[in-house]
Write a protein that holds these residues in place. Structure first.
Motif, PDB file in Angstrom:
ATOM      1  N   GLY A 293      45.277  11.293  57.423  1.00 41.26           N
ATOM      2  CA  GLY A 293      44.820  12.564  57.992  1.00 41.26           C
ATOM      3  C   GLY A 293      45.840  13.068  58.985  1.00 41.26           C
ATOM      4  N   SER A 294      45.554  14.207  59.640  1.00 39.86           N
ATOM      5  CA  SER A 294      46.591  14.735  60.531  1.00 39.86           C
ATOM      6  C   SER A 294      46.497  14.242  61.974  1.00 39.86           C
ATOM      7  CB  SER A 294      46.613  16.271  60.514  1.00 39.86           C
ATOM      8  OG  SER A 294      45.458  16.816  59.960  1.00 39.86           O
ATOM      9  N   ALA A 295      45.277  13.976  62.478  1.00 39.61           N
ATOM     10  CA  ALA A 295      45.158  13.617  63.890  1.00 39.61           C
ATOM     11  C   ALA A 295      45.649  12.197  64.150  1.00 39.61           C
ATOM     12  CB  ALA A 295      43.704  13.737  64.342  1.00 39.61           C
ATOM     13  N   PRO A 296      46.693  12.018  64.966  1.00 34.93           N
ATOM     14  CA  PRO A 296      47.099  10.660  65.314  1.00 34.93           C
ATOM     15  C   PRO A 296      46.086  10.020  66.255  1.00 34.93           C
ATOM     16  CG  PRO A 296      48.552  12.283  66.382  1.00 34.93           C
ATOM     17  CD  PRO A 296      47.531  13.047  65.602  1.00 34.93           C
TER      18      PRO A 296
ATOM     19  N   HIS B  54      52.048  18.933  56.512  1.00 35.60           N
ATOM     20  CA  HIS B  54      51.749  20.337  56.193  1.00 35.60           C
ATOM     21  C   HIS B  54      51.868  21.229  57.415  1.00 35.60           C
ATOM     22  CE1 HIS B  54      47.841  19.229  57.699  1.00 35.60           C
ATOM     23  NE2 HIS B  54      47.657  18.389  56.704  1.00 35.60           N
ATOM     24  N   GLU B  55      51.765  22.508  57.161  1.00 35.85           N
ATOM     25  CA  GLU B  55      51.915  23.514  58.217  1.00 35.85           C
ATOM     26  C   GLU B  55      50.954  23.230  59.375  1.00 35.85           C
ATOM     27  OE1 GLU B  55      51.468  28.293  58.875  1.00 35.85           O
ATOM     28  OE2 GLU B  55      50.538  27.315  57.129  1.00 35.85           O
TER      29      GLU B  55
ATOM     30  N   ALA C  32      35.281  25.702  53.266  1.00 33.30           N
ATOM     31  CA  ALA C  32      36.164  24.761  52.583  1.00 33.30           C
ATOM     32  C   ALA C  32      37.547  24.753  53.224  1.00 33.30           C
ATOM     33  CB  ALA C  32      36.266  25.106  51.106  1.00 33.30           C
ATOM     34  N   LYS C  33      37.750  25.626  54.244  1.00 38.14           N
ATOM     35  CA  LYS C  33      39.055  25.632  54.922  1.00 38.14           C
ATOM     36  C   LYS C  33      39.183  24.420  55.839  1.00 38.14           C
ATOM     37  CE  LYS C  33      39.555  30.597  54.816  1.00 38.14           C
ATOM     38  NZ  LYS C  33      39.587  31.856  55.575  1.00 38.14           N
ATOM     39  N   PRO C  34      40.353  23.810  55.930  1.00 40.21           N
ATOM     40  CA  PRO C  34      40.514  22.660  56.833  1.00 40.21           C
ATOM     41  C   PRO C  34      40.336  23.081  58.295  1.00 40.21           C
ATOM     42  CG  PRO C  34      42.613  23.202  55.744  1.00 40.21           C
ATOM     43  CD  PRO C  34      41.584  24.101  55.160  1.00 40.21           C
ATOM     44  N   GLU C  35      39.844  22.137  59.095  1.00 39.51           N
ATOM     45  CA  GLU C  35      39.584  22.414  60.516  1.00 39.51           C
ATOM     46  C   GLU C  35      40.794  23.030  61.218  1.00 39.51           C
ATOM     47  OE1 GLU C  35      38.339  18.752  62.435  1.00 39.51           O
ATOM     48  OE2 GLU C  35      36.630  19.818  63.287  1.00 39.51           O
ATOM     49  N   ALA C  36      41.983  22.475  60.917  1.00 37.39           N
ATOM     50  CA  ALA C  36      43.180  22.929  61.633  1.00 37.39           C
ATOM     51  C   ALA C  36      43.429  24.420  61.395  1.00 37.39           C
ATOM     52  CB  ALA C  36      44.397  22.112  61.194  1.00 37.39           C
ATOM     53  N   SER C  37      43.041  24.920  60.225  1.00 38.17           N
ATOM     54  CA  SER C  37      43.355  26.314  59.906  1.00 38.17           C
ATOM     55  C   SER C  37      42.369  27.291  60.544  1.00 38.17           C
ATOM     56  CB  SER C  37      43.383  26.510  58.393  1.00 38.17           C
ATOM     57  OG  SER C  37      42.066  26.483  57.889  1.00 38.17           O
ATOM     58  N   ILE C  38      41.249  26.798  61.043  1.00 38.07           N
ATOM     59  CA  ILE C  38      40.282  27.697  61.688  1.00 38.07           C
ATOM     60  C   ILE C  38      40.149  27.418  63.187  1.00 38.07           C
ATOM     61  CG2 ILE C  38      38.908  28.166  59.608  1.00 38.07           C
ATOM     62  CD1 ILE C  38      36.909  26.022  60.663  1.00 38.07           C
TER      63      ILE C  38
ATOM     64  N   THR D 163      49.209  24.965  62.556  1.00 41.19           N
ATOM     65  CA  THR D 163      48.976  26.217  63.283  1.00 41.19           C
ATOM     66  C   THR D 163      49.092  25.958  64.782  1.00 41.19           C
ATOM     67  OG1 THR D 163      46.604  25.819  63.479  1.00 41.19           O
ATOM     68  CG2 THR D 163      47.351  26.994  61.512  1.00 41.19           C
ATOM     69  N   LYS D 164      49.259  27.065  65.538  1.00 41.90           N
ATOM     70  CA  LYS D 164      49.388  26.970  66.995  1.00 41.90           C
ATOM     71  C   LYS D 164      48.209  26.170  67.594  1.00 41.90           C
ATOM     72  CE  LYS D 164      51.645  27.893  70.646  1.00 41.90           C
ATOM     73  NZ  LYS D 164      52.855  27.067  70.781  1.00 41.90           N
ATOM     74  N   ASP D 165      46.981  26.484  67.157  1.00 41.50           N
ATOM     75  CA  ASP D 165      45.810  25.824  67.735  1.00 41.50           C
ATOM     76  C   ASP D 165      45.686  24.360  67.318  1.00 41.50           C
ATOM     77  OD1 ASP D 165      43.743  27.991  69.074  1.00 41.50           O
ATOM     78  OD2 ASP D 165      45.106  28.871  67.618  1.00 41.50           O
ATOM     79  N   ALA D 166      46.281  24.022  66.167  1.00 39.04           N
ATOM     80  CA  ALA D 166      46.187  22.636  65.696  1.00 39.04           C
ATOM     81  C   ALA D 166      47.181  21.728  66.416  1.00 39.04           C
ATOM     82  CB  ALA D 166      46.400  22.581  64.192  1.00 39.04           C
TER      83      ALA D 166
END
Lengths: 220, 220
Positions: free
Chosen positions: B114-117, B90-91, A165-171, B93-96
Motif C-alpha cells: 500500500g502507499s502509507a509507510p 503512483h502519482e 471507488a476512487k482511492p483515498e489519496a485522490s479524494i 496528490t498534494k493532500d496525500a
C-alpha cells in the motif's frame, strides 16, 4: 482474547446496539484477569457509563466481582436471595457460591440463560454494568442494560454514507476542504477492498444533508 | 470499530502472532480518531512495547502520525525519501503527501502492498510500532515488527489445554485447589458451548506436566 484465540464479538455487538440508539462509544478495552487491573481501569476511566463482560464464573480466574467492588471502595457480600434463585435452577456447589457474592452497593441483573447473575453499580460519577462473557448470556441480559441507559440515549445523531471507488489519496483534498466547510459534521473515511466508505454524522439533520450533497458533487 | 461495524481482527491476529512467540499481551485498546486521545494513551501506558494499527491514510480523520509524535514530544517532518518512493509507485496528490510525514525520531517501516509507510519510534522507556489499519498491509509489514521484537521473545512459556464436558460450577473446587497447589502455573477457564476449556501455562515445563496430570485426575 489477549492471546488472539477469540475475537471480541461481545464488544462489537454492544457497540452496535448502543450506536444504533445514538450513543457514542468512546473506548474499548481488553485487560487480563487481574483484580488490580480491573479496579484501576474503572477508576482511571473518564466515562459516565462502563459496560464490562466476563469474569463472573465460579473459577479462580473469575475476578471481575472483586475488581469492581475495589473500584468503588466496596466489599463483596453473599446475596442469599441470589443463591436461592441459583439453587432453584440446579445444585450449587460450595465453590460455585461465589457467583452470588456481589458488591454490597450493587443491584443484581437477572441472567435468564445461565447461572452467574450480572449487576449494576454506580456512584455520583459513573455507572458500571457487569455482564457474563458468554455471548448468549450477555445478549439475553442486554435489554435490562438498555432500560437503565434509556435516559442517556436522547441525543440522536444522523448518519450518512458515501461510497466511492476512487482511492483515498485522490479524494484527500476534497475531504480536507470538507472538514473546513462543515465543522459540525464528523467525518470518517474507511477503505475496504477497492472501495472507500465515507461516513458523515451530525446532530443537525439539515446540515448533514447539505454536507452530503456538497461532498457527493466534489467527488463525482 | 467503536460503532461495532468492524470486528477487531487486527488485534486478534497480532495477539496470536506474539503469543505464539512466548510474548504476553497485556492490553488491547480501541480509541477514537483523536490526536490527544492517541498521545495520552501512549504516554499513560506502562508497557515497553506498543503496537498501533490504523490512521495512517491521507484523509483528515487519519491522526495517528500526529498523536504519536505528540506522545514523544516530537514533531512531524516531511520525509522526502519516502515521498520519492511513494511517487515511484503512483502519482501522489498534494493532500496525500501527509503520508510521508513522520515524527523526526521515527524509523520508517516499508509497506510493500500500500502507499502509507509505517514507522517505529522509541525512547529509553518504550517502543511504539505504527502500522496501517488495512489488514493486508498490516500483515505484510508484521515480519519487520517481529524482527525488531526478537530480543523480547526469549522467555518461552509452555501451554496445555484440558477439555471437559462438566460445567464450570461443578469443577470450581478442583480449580481452586489447583491454584493453591501450583502457584507458578497460570490457569484460565473458558466455557464454550457445552465444553469448558482449561488453559494452563507456565515457564517451567516439568511443573506444567505435573500440574496437568494432577488436574486431569481430579476432574475425571
Amino acid at each position: 482474547m489477549l492471546r488472539g484465540d477469540t475475537l471480541n464479538t461481545n464488544a462489537s455487538w454492544i457497540a452496535k446496539k448502543l450506536s444504533e440508539r445514538g450513543m457514542d462509544i468512546y473506548k474499548i478495552l481488553v485487560i487480563p484477569d487481574d483484580v488490580d487491573e480491573i479496579s484501576s481501569s474503572i477508576r482511571e476511566s473518564d466515562e459516565e457509563i462502563i459496560i464490562i463482560t466476563g469474569g463472573l464464573g465460579p473459577t479462580p480466574d473469575d475476578m471481575t466481582r472483586k475488581g469492581v467492588a475495589d473500584a468503588f471502595g466496596d466489599v463483596l457480600v453473599m446475596r442469599e436471595d441470589l443463591l436461592d434463585e441459583m439453587r432453584e435452577v440446579h445444585e450449587v456447589t460450595k465453590d460455585a457460591e461465589v457467583m452470588a457474592q456481589l458488591p454490597s452497593k450493587a443491584v443484581p441483573l437477572k441472567n435468564p440463560v445461565g447461572s452467574a447473575p450480572g449487576f449494576v453499580i454506580g456512584d455520583g460519577n459513573r455507572m458500571v454494568f457487569v455482564l457474563p462473557g458468554v455471548p448468549e448470556e450477555m445478549k439475553a441480559m442486554f435489554d435490562d442494560v438498555l432500560r437503565h441507559l434509556e435516559k442517556f440515549g436522547k441525543k440522536k445523531h444522523y448518519v450518512a454514507y458515501i461510497k466511492t471507488a476512487k482511492p483515498e489519496a485522490s479524494i484527500a483534498s476534497e475531504l480536507n476542504e470538507f472538514v473546513r466547510r462543515f465543522p459540525s459534521v464528523k467525518l470518517g473515511s474507511y477503505p475496504k477492498g477497492e472501495q472507500v466508505y465515507i461516513r458523515l454524522s451530525s446532530r443537525d439533520k439539515s446540515e448533514l444533508e447539505r454536507a452530503v450533497e456538497w461532498l457527493k458533487k466534489q467527488i463525482e
